[in-house]
Design an enzyme around this catalytic site. Structure first.
Site, short mmCIF file in Angstrom:
data_model
loop_
_atom_site.label_atom_id
_atom_site.label_comp_id
_atom_site.label_asym_id
_atom_site.label_seq_id
_atom_site.Cartn_x
_atom_site.Cartn_y
_atom_site.Cartn_z
N HIS A 224 -41.35 27.39 15.29
CA HIS A 224 -41.85 28.09 14.11
C HIS A 224 -42.01 29.59 14.34
O HIS A 224 -41.76 30.38 13.44
CB HIS A 224 -43.19 27.50 13.65
CG HIS A 224 -43.01 26.29 12.81
ND1 HIS A 224 -42.80 25.05 13.35
CD2 HIS A 224 -42.97 26.12 11.46
CE1 HIS A 224 -42.65 24.17 12.37
NE2 HIS A 224 -42.75 24.79 11.21
N GLY A 225 -42.43 29.97 15.51
CA GLY A 225 -42.61 31.40 15.71
C GLY A 225 -42.88 31.74 17.15
O GLY A 225 -43.40 30.92 17.92
#
Lengths: 483, 301
Positions: free
Chosen positions: A322-323
């Site tokens: 996701h990040g």
């Protein structure tokens, strides 16, 4: 050019018109040109990277297939995956790793001098890299034959409706659809347009109306506990509306072109457990993680503790995907913990339900589970939304403080909205919930609606169009567009 | 396909019919017509004695008709110094020789670099001066302003002025709630400006504006409009120093600065204000007289 723009709708209308006007044998060229133009309009600099990743995956797929032994195939597949992950890692994770190592070096008093690099992350790299990995693994496993038609393969990699934020598709499902001659069908056009309109509805009337309210709390240095609680709940609604809208538009656009994409959401906020939540939220990522991380890692593992470790690792990968930030790592770990804890305490919870006689009223029991699951998901999203680990812990502390949940405090926090904005939001939120309610009672709200009298149907369609036209807020990017 | 076409035509026609009144509501709203005076002036230009620039404080601040001065109000909500400059370049030619340009300084002057409503300038500035300018947005603004949800909500809220939380009413809690929200807004703007380093940029624009006035023989005067005392409790000396004066003080200029922010003639009298930082009709008449007298004392007019 983003999905939520007149430019995109005009662009798409031209593509659809041309697509059905030209012979099937030329359509792949059109789709490819459209996909690269769309990507270039978002991020022209990285079209070359997309082209290079496509060419590399295409060649690697064929090489894997040509190897004689399983071992050789595996070696080529692993080398291919390493190259793809290296590219992803370089653009997405270099500074994250670099900063983390530097922090450790400072703490340990080591000499570390690799400077911060100005690296811009290419849009959609996480999505197309995962598609490429699944392609190589499926060829290695013999589930799929390497695609020889470079054009079709390139479309699989860059198909514009789902390029930016999925659904993450498997080649086995998508490639054959490109090869079949699609004819203009009323059902596809009608369904596609409805899905696009519904995507616009959720994005502009729910997600983008909530985004500034959530941001005002999460960017504020002195937000109250009640504001954090409310903003986190609203963020959950925003995130769902935002991401599911993106999937709706992708699915709708593809369907108009005769392509069926995988559903990515099944009302995740009505999940009765965390396991159930992940069967309903970002389904194509969950199944990807299951098939390419969890299953291979859990192969041969029999002990429960080993399986639990694999679960945690899988969610860790989900968080990192996701990040590139520790907040996402923590978010992934929290979900891993939830999943393990949920499994480990399944029997105890069952006993508790029967001790409290909750299991005797299944409906109440279900709603209790839905509420608890939703609150657990909300808590994890404090980490997802916060800008730093320190802020995340501060916010999590506020979220867990009983004082933050005082009804009076929550009512005061509602004043984050203007009264008019709150009324407008509530109106559209109720419509979305009504849509979900009908969907829970029937298989599809659109099918249900098609059986209503013409007046009702047209009233609903007009309501959607007019609401988006008049009340639709625009200008906010898609949250998942950044991954 | 014919069926789908008919269906779509029906839906779009009915949607359009419902949309027309909403579009008209926006077209007749105050916020859509906020630049009306400038537009009227553009159609019928004439020499003026005084021009005022700035954001909403300035827009609500001046009414020189009773003084006999001809006046052009070029202030618009959240206007940046950069757009002050652009407007002056466009309309400065109508200033009489030795005419006065009032450059209003507010709490957001140095932190504000992004125009919230760029559409306010579509018809009063040359399009090459507007950034960003998109043709689709321009035509949307001209013919379908109802499709801009902010414009519609703003039009709707001015139709339903009473539809506000009690605590959001301008004078709730003696105006402190309003002032507190405004303070938070300015703080947020300031934080963002720190990250983007807008202060230097805006200071540079202000210097260029003053130089431009000097080159063209315009008499520039810096001003700060009165606010109510509740506002002052949030924007005290220290805060004003942080938001404004630390930058303003670096200006090496002999341009007069008429600072009326804490003017006692206004500070404790709600009758002069719409809310704690915007003058009403009585307030701006009184304030404009005061400015007129001061300008005369300074040797202008």
């Amino acid at each position: 050019m983003t999905f939520i723009s007149i430019e995109f709708l005009l662009f798409f209308a031209v593509i659809v018109f041309t697509y059905y006007s030209i012979p099937h044998r030329w359509r792949w060229i059109l789709l490819l040109a459209a996909s690269y133009s769309f990507y270039a309009s978002l991020n022209s600099y990285f079209v070359l990277l997309l082209l290079a990743s496509t060419a590399f995956s295409y060649v690697t797929g064929i090489i894997i297939e040509k190897q004689e032994t399983k071992k050789q195939k595996k070696r080529v597949m692993l080398a291919g995956i390493c190259v793809l992950l290296f590219i992803l890692g370089w653009f997405k994770y270099f500074n994250f790793v670099n900063d983390s190592v530097r922090a450790i070096a400072i703490y340990m008093n080591w000499n570390y001098s690799v400077p911060y690099q100005e690296i811009v992350m290419p849009i959609a790299i996480s999505f197309y890299t995962f598609q490429a990995v699944s392609y190589l693994v499926d060829i290695y496993k013999g589930k799929l034959k390497a695609e020889r038609h470079y054009g079709y393969f390139s479309i699989y990699f860059a198909f514009f409706p789902q390029l930016v934020a999925g659904p993450i598709e498997r080649a086995k499902k998508l490639l054959p659809q490109f090869k079949v001659e699609q004819t203009l069908k009323y059902e596809n056009l009608s369904y596609g347009m409805k899905r696009i309109a519904w995507g616009f509805f959720k994005k502009t009337l729910i997600a983008d109306r909530l985004a500034p309210i959530v941001a005002s709390v999460y960017n504020s240095p002195d937000a109250t506990g009640s504001e954090i609680v409310l903003a986190t709940i609203l963020f959950s609604i925003q995130l769902y509306a935002d991401f599911s809208a993106l999937s709706d538009i992708a699915i709708g656009c593809a369907r108009i072109l005769g392509i069926k994409l995988t559903e990515n959401f099944k009302q995740p906020h009505f999940a009765v457990s965390i396991g159930d939540f992940w069967n309903r939220w970002h389904i194509t990522l969950s199944t990807w993680l299951r098939d390419y991380i969890f299953i291979p890692l859990s192969k041969g593992k029999k002990k429960r503790s080993e399986i639990y470790l694999v679960i945690v690792i899988t969610f860790l990968v989900s968080g990192i995907w996701h990040g590139a930030a520790w907040t996402f790592v923590l978010w992934g770990l929290i979900h891993g913990f939830y999943r393990v804890f949920g499994d480990h305490t399944k029997h105890v919870r069952g006993k508790m339900a029967s001790f409290t006689r909750l299991d005797q009223s299944p409906s109440l029991h279900k709603w209790v589970k839905i509420t608890i699951t939703f609150l657990l998901v909300c808590f994890s999203r404090v980490f997802f939304r916060s800008d730093s680990v320190a802020e995340a812990f501060e916010n999590a502390k506020l979220f867990l403080t009983p004082h933050s949940w005082r009804p009076a405090g929550m009512i005061d926090a509602l004043e984050l909205f203007s009264l008019l904005d709150l009324m407008i939001f509530m109106f559209f939120f109720v419509i979305v919930q009504l849509f979900h309610y009908i969907e829970r009672k029937n298989t599809s709200t659109w099918d249900w609606l098609s059986q209503r009298p013409a007046f009702t149907r047209y009233a609903v369609y007009v309501l959607i169009v007019v609401s988006v036209l008049i009340f639709g807020a625009t200008g906010q990017g898609f949250v998942y567009g950044g991954f | 396909m014919k069926r789908l076409f008919i269906k779509l035509t029906i839906i779009m026609t009915v949607a359009l019919l419902v949309f027309i009144p909403a579009n008209n509501l926006v077209k007749h709203s105050r916020s859509y017509n906020i630049n009306d005076d400038i537009l009227a002036f553009k159609k019928d230009p004439h020499p003026v004695d005084i021009i005022n620039l700035g954001a909403s404080h300035s827009m609500y601040g001046y009414y020189f008709k009773p003084t006999g001065l001809t006046h052009l109000d070029l202030a618009l909500p959240s206007q940046t110094i950069q757009y002050d400059f652009k407007l002056l370049k466009e309309y400065g030619k109508y200033l009489k020789p030795d005419g006065v340009v009032l450059i209003s300084i507010s709490q957001i002057t140095f932190a504000n670099a992004e125009i919230e409503n760029v559409e306010n300038y579509y018809e009063i500035l040359d399009h090459s001066q507007i950034e960003p300018f998109r043709l689709t947005d321009y035509y949307r603004y001209l013919y379908f302003p109802g499709t801009q949800s902010e414009s519609f909500t703003s039009a709707l809220s001015s139709e339903m002025k009473k539809l506000k939380w009690d605590s959001h009413q301008p004078w709730a809690n003696d105006g402190k709630n309003y002032a507190a929200r405004k303070y938070d807004y300015v703080e947020d703007l300031y934080r963002a400006a720190e990250e983007e380093n807008y202060f230097e940029q805006n200071l540079e624009h202000l210097k260029e504006l003053l130089e431009y006035c000097q080159e063209n023989g315009y008499q520039a005067v810096l001003t700060m409009e009165p606010v109510h005392q509740t506002y002052e409790t949030y924007f005290d000396e220290a805060k004003m120093d942080k938001f404004v004066f630390q930058y303003l003080d670096t200006l090496e200029t002999d341009v007069p600065f008429l600072n009326h922010m804490n003017d006692p003639r206004f500070a404790d009298n709600k009758d002069y204000f719409i809310d704690s930082d915007h003058l009403n009709s009585d307030g701006r008449k009184k304030y404009s007289w005061i400015i007129y007298e001061e300008l005369k004392e300074l040797g202008y007019f």
